[in-house]
Structure formats: C-alpha cells, structure tokens
Design an enzyme around this catalytic site. Sequence first.
Site, mmCIF file in Angstrom:
data_model
loop_
_atom_site.group_PDB
_atom_site.id
_atom_site.type_symbol
_atom_site.label_atom_id
_atom_site.label_comp_id
_atom_site.label_asym_id
_atom_site.label_seq_id
_atom_site.Cartn_x
_atom_site.Cartn_y
_atom_site.Cartn_z
ATOM 1 N N CYS A 1 89.964 42.347 -12.933
ATOM 2 C CA CYS A 1 88.496 42.421 -12.934
ATOM 3 C C CYS A 1 87.895 41.879 -14.233
ATOM 4 O O CYS A 1 86.946 41.103 -14.208
ATOM 5 C CB CYS A 1 88.040 43.856 -12.719
ATOM 6 N N HIS A 2 88.442 42.302 -15.369
ATOM 7 C CA HIS A 2 87.847 41.916 -16.649
ATOM 8 C C HIS A 2 88.859 41.388 -17.661
ATOM 9 O O HIS A 2 88.515 41.115 -18.797
ATOM 10 C CB HIS A 2 87.086 43.099 -17.242
#
Length: 176
Positions: free
Chosen positions: A140-141
């Site tokens: 995700c990040h």
Amino acid sequence: MTSKDAAVKPAEPNRRDILYVATGVAAAGAVAGVAWPLIAQMNPDASTLALASTEVDLSAIPEGQIVTVKWRGKPVFIRHRTPAEIKAAEDVPLSELPDPEPDAKRVQKPQWLVIVGVCTHLGCIPTGKEGEYNGWFCPCHGSVYDLSGRIRSGPAPTNLEVPPYAFIAENKIKIG
C-alpha cells in the site's frame, strides 16, 4: 422544666415515612433492573472471547515457511526461520534500524518468529518473503520489514508488533 432542658424526642414513624422508604426501595430496584441489561450488553460476546487466545501446532510448519493464523481478528505471521535467516536477522547493526530492537528481544526461540501481520503505518497487511530484506513488504505505502519484522524503510514508524505468546509444548504455542 424549660424548653431548653427538655430532651428532643425523635418523631414517631408514620405511614407517610414508610411509603417514602418503600417508594425509594422500589425506585432503586427499577433503576437496577434497567441498568443491568445495559451494562451486561457491553461484555464481549462468546465469539470474541473464543478468539482471545489461540493455540498453534508448529510441527506442521516446514523450515522456511510462513503460516498466517487469526488472533483477535488480526493476522499473526509465524515464520519458521532457517539458520541463514536467523544469522541474517541477528547480524543487522542496530544503528541501521529506524526502530532499533535486537532480534533476540523479538523471539523466544530463534527459529520461530511470531508477529502481528498489520503494518504499523496505516494498518495494511504486508506480504511475506518480499522486499529488499526477504521479510515483509507493505504494497500500500511501501514499508519494508526485515526477517525479524523490524522496519527497514518506508513510512511505517515502528516494527511489526510481537503478540504475547508462550510455548506450551516443544512444538506448540499459545498466542494471547
């Protein structure tokens, strides 16, 4: 005998006093009767209590594999580390780590790593055996964790959490 010398006599109870006491007792009982179910509904239900702890048989996990179990609604990663993975995790200089923590503090037995599989950045689920350090990678990040679940790069502020667990047999652990 003057009025100052006369002893003050307590008033005799009358019907009205008895009604006041009875009404107060009935009101207290009614309040307790209404409050009891409201308080009782705040207790965790049986399914939540059942997840408060979980036992895992480690003998079914081959060396080098990661197994995911559920504990308190969260994924817990159990990694059976190889001797090479243990050595790589132990040899990391703590000065290189954003959240320095020695590998020995994160494991009870070096070959078994038990961590909560929730990224400490925004709560995503990292994938195993990925990233630069062959640990976990949060797609995700971009947080990267090493073989001990320690943050190595990315926006995550801390290492992956180690849940409370204990060995209840040679090849069996109890989480929670």
